[in-house]
Every structure is written in C-alpha cells, then in structure tokens.
Design an enzyme around this catalytic site. Sequence first.
Site, short mmCIF file in Angstrom:
data_model
loop_
_atom_site.label_atom_id
_atom_site.label_comp_id
_atom_site.label_asym_id
_atom_site.label_seq_id
_atom_site.Cartn_x
_atom_site.Cartn_y
_atom_site.Cartn_z
N SER A 1 0.83 -1.21 0.00
CA SER A 1 0.00 0.00 0.00
C SER A 1 0.87 1.26 0.00
O SER A 1 0.60 2.22 -0.73
CB SER A 1 -0.88 0.02 1.25
OG SER A 1 -1.79 -1.04 1.23
N SER B 1 -10.20 2.57 8.24
CA SER B 1 -9.44 1.67 7.37
C SER B 1 -8.01 2.21 7.32
O SER B 1 -7.73 3.28 7.86
CB SER B 1 -10.05 1.60 5.98
OG SER B 1 -10.06 2.88 5.40
N ASP C 1 -6.77 -8.25 4.64
CA ASP C 1 -5.97 -9.10 3.74
C ASP C 1 -5.39 -10.32 4.46
O ASP C 1 -4.89 -11.24 3.82
CB ASP C 1 -4.82 -8.28 3.13
CG ASP C 1 -5.35 -7.24 2.15
OD1 ASP C 1 -6.50 -7.38 1.69
OD2 ASP C 1 -4.62 -6.27 1.86
C1 S3P Z 1 -5.55 -1.46 0.11
C2 S3P Z 1 -6.74 -1.49 0.79
C3 S3P Z 1 -7.52 -2.72 1.01
C4 S3P Z 1 -6.70 -3.97 0.81
C5 S3P Z 1 -5.84 -3.89 -0.43
C6 S3P Z 1 -4.91 -2.69 -0.38
C7 S3P Z 1 -4.89 -0.16 -0.11
O1 S3P Z 1 -8.61 -2.72 0.14
O2 S3P Z 1 -7.53 -5.10 0.75
O3 S3P Z 1 -5.05 -5.07 -0.55
O4 S3P Z 1 -3.69 -0.13 -0.44
O5 S3P Z 1 -5.56 0.87 0.06
P1 S3P Z 1 -9.97 -1.91 0.51
O6 S3P Z 1 -9.57 -0.59 0.98
O7 S3P Z 1 -10.80 -1.81 -0.73
O8 S3P Z 1 -10.63 -2.76 1.55
#
Ligand code: S3P
Length: 437
Positions: free
Chosen positions: A22, A198, A319
């Site tokens: 990320s 998140s 994840d």
């Molecule tokens: C991520 C956010 C997550 C995760 C993905 C990477 C990111 O998805 O599952 O592997 O880098 O922002 P979501 O935000 O859609 O849940």
Amino acid sequence: MSVTIRKPKSLRGEIIVPGDKSISHRAVIFNSMAKPNKVSVRNFLPGEDCYSTIKIMRQLGVDIDIENDKSNSPIIIVNSVGLHGFKEPTNILNCGNSGTTTRLISGALAGRDFISVLSGDKSLNSRPMGRIIKPLSEMGAKIFARKNNNYAPIIFSGGLLKAISYKMPVASAQIKSCIILAALRASGSTKIFQKAISRDHSERMLIAMGSIIKEDKLDIHIEPSELDSIDVDVPGDISSAAFWMIAALCHPDSEILIKKVGINKTRSGIITVLESMNAEIKIINQRDIAGEPIGDIYVKTSNLRATEISGDIIPLLIDEIPIIALAASFADGITHIKNAEELRVKESDRISTTVNFLKSCGVEIEATNDGMIITGNPDNSLRYGSFSSNMDHRITMMMAIAGVLSTEGIKIIDDETASVSYPNFWETISNLGVKIE
Ligand code: S3P
C-alpha cells in the site's frame, strides 16, 4: 509450474519482508503528482502490482528511474510533474491484477482535460468499480465503465471537479484514497464520512507532503492543495509478515524474528487477534520511519485458542483473514469470522477460496455470507492435495504455509502468483529450511 511443500522438522530464523504494498503504490503516485522535484522511494515493493503503478505513471508522462541499493532492493527515483502535470496517455493503462492501482489512479485521473482508459486482468475487471465511479461522478468527473458504470475498463473523459460530502458505504482505504486524490484538485472543501477506520497511509503521507487534510474520528476534510514531494523509506509489509507469523505459531518447533515491519494500528489488527488467541508474539525495537511506526516481530510455537473476529477490526486485517483462518484450524475451539463480506470482492472470492481449500485439506470449516466458522484442532494434520489458488497471491501463500504445517504436503499449481505482492516468497521459505519439490 507447480511446487510441493512439506512440514520441516523445525522453523527458525530471521526474515526481512519486502516493502509495504500500500505504501509503495502511494509513494509513487503521490510523489508523481507533487510539485516538480526529484525524490527517491527506498525499499519499494518490487511486486507486479507496484510495477503496474510505475508503468502507468510513466505513460502519464512522469519520468521514473529504477536503481538498486546494496542489498539489491529497488530505489525508485520519481521526477514529480505537479498536480496538473499528467499528459494524455496514447494507450490503455494496464493495472494488471491491482485494485489499489486502479482505484487510487482513478482519483488522480478524474476530471483531467484528456481521455484515459484503465483496464486490467480477468480478476480485476470483475471487481466492483461503481464504488469509486459513483463519488467521482458526483464530483463532476465524466466517467464511463462496463455494465452500467460498474466494471473496468473505465474511461475518463474530463469534467470539472467540485467538492462533495460523501458517506462511504463500505470501510475501504481504496475508496477513501481515490476521493482524497480527486479532492486535492476539486473546488471547495470535500468531506468524507467513514463507516469504520481503514488503513490511513494516504492521510499520513499526504499530510507529510503539506496537504490540508483534517481528521476527526471517522470524518476527513480535504482542502484543495499542492503537494511537496518527499523521500520515502517504505516499511516492511505486515500482510507479508503475517504468513511467517502463522507458520511459526502453528509449527511445533519454531522461533522466528521478522524485522522492520510496519505496525501502523490501522494495519495491525492481526496482532490484536493473535494475542487474543494466546499467541506468543512480541513486538520489539519499536521506532518510526517516514511517519509510520515499525517494529521487529518475534513469534514462536504457541497453543492457540479460538476467537471471534468481527466488527470494526475487520478492515484492520482484511488481507490477513485467509491466513488467520489457517491459524484458526490449529486453535482449540470454534472461531467465528463475521462482517467480512468484502472478502468476496478481492482478487478472488476469498471466503470461497479459503473455505474450499481448507475443507479439502480435512479442516472442519463452513462458509457464511460474511465470513466463516472454523472448528479448530491443535493436532490438525492437513491432508495432501493438489490445489490452484484461482490466481490469488494471498491464497497461494496461505496454501504454502499450510504445506509448511502438513506432514503429507501440499501441492500448489499456480505458485508464480505470489510475485504479485511477494517476489522472493519462495526464496524466503527455502531459506527457512523448507524443502520445495
Ligand atoms: C488497500 C486497501 C484494502 C486492501 C488492499 C490494499 C490499499 O482494500 O484489501 O489489498 O492499499 O488501500 P480496501 O480498501 O478496498 O478494503
């Protein structure tokens, strides 16, 4: 190619996991859009997903060089072009397997005065994109996509961006980051109301780059602003570290130290859950790099207990759920995972792929609409089988760790998929003394 993995006698060693996926994407995208300057991103994840992001930035006119440091880890040199500096690409922008590339770059492409098209592989083009197209269209971006504006390929064709107030229907860092990137170029002050917290790497990095982003619990306010480019040293990826944590906890003779792992609290839900499962896990040598907390994670053989995983912690470990399900199959008692319906729209339907795989190995496990119920057995002896991960990197690696815990062994057909997020995964497993046949 295919590989078979069998349980080694013991599992000991020190591991350095690759850079966080990320943060690697964000460091390249955000720096590309910053005021003209030249900066470097160290410990960048050399996985296929992150290279898709680099390729697209280059197609948009950003000059990006790749060098290697002494330990052969890539250093990405980004020559930023400014918030309004992208050029019209002459071809389709291929996001490959990467949802993060698609959703974040959508926020960066919305409302530009040129045409661009984002597309990807079969899995990516069947994942929901209406969730970003809806707020971007409300902001004034002209966007068209397959099946009633829900699936890639996605076509961006201009529009004038204005601020919106947006109540997010799902807790998703990708949707949040997409809107934030568009908001930086919109007129007015954008407000995002989150359902739950998140991962917050975008907010941290953009604030460090001088943008005006205010956070108040679940609410985020973004003012339009230019970005100052910054050098980034990417912490190790906790999602990659998760595989070694579970291997060590469930193997009867193990002790592993995983060094320099990002332990940002919006990502470390797995540690909270493992602690509640009676795991012997310690975080040592805690420090900060580039505004992100990191630490070394020490794990050893443990007698795991079942738990319930539900509610606001889900986005903080989304994840890691497939590998946590494997851990739960070794825990004493019944583990319930609830409110994890987002797993159905990841690289594969991870509720089905996880449950089908573990069931074929002899685990007592049942899928529910939003999760799974796992009846653990501390003497779990995973049955031999030959499996495909449905081209899902995290499922491939979960299957490999199942192999590390199985006397009969596990055969994995699409082993190359691991390179999407963990290019030296097989090298690391073999350095731990696990035989790959
Ligand atoms: C991520 C956010 C997550 C995760 C993905 C990477 C990111 O998805 O599952 O592997 O880098 O922002 P979501 O935000 O859609 O849940």
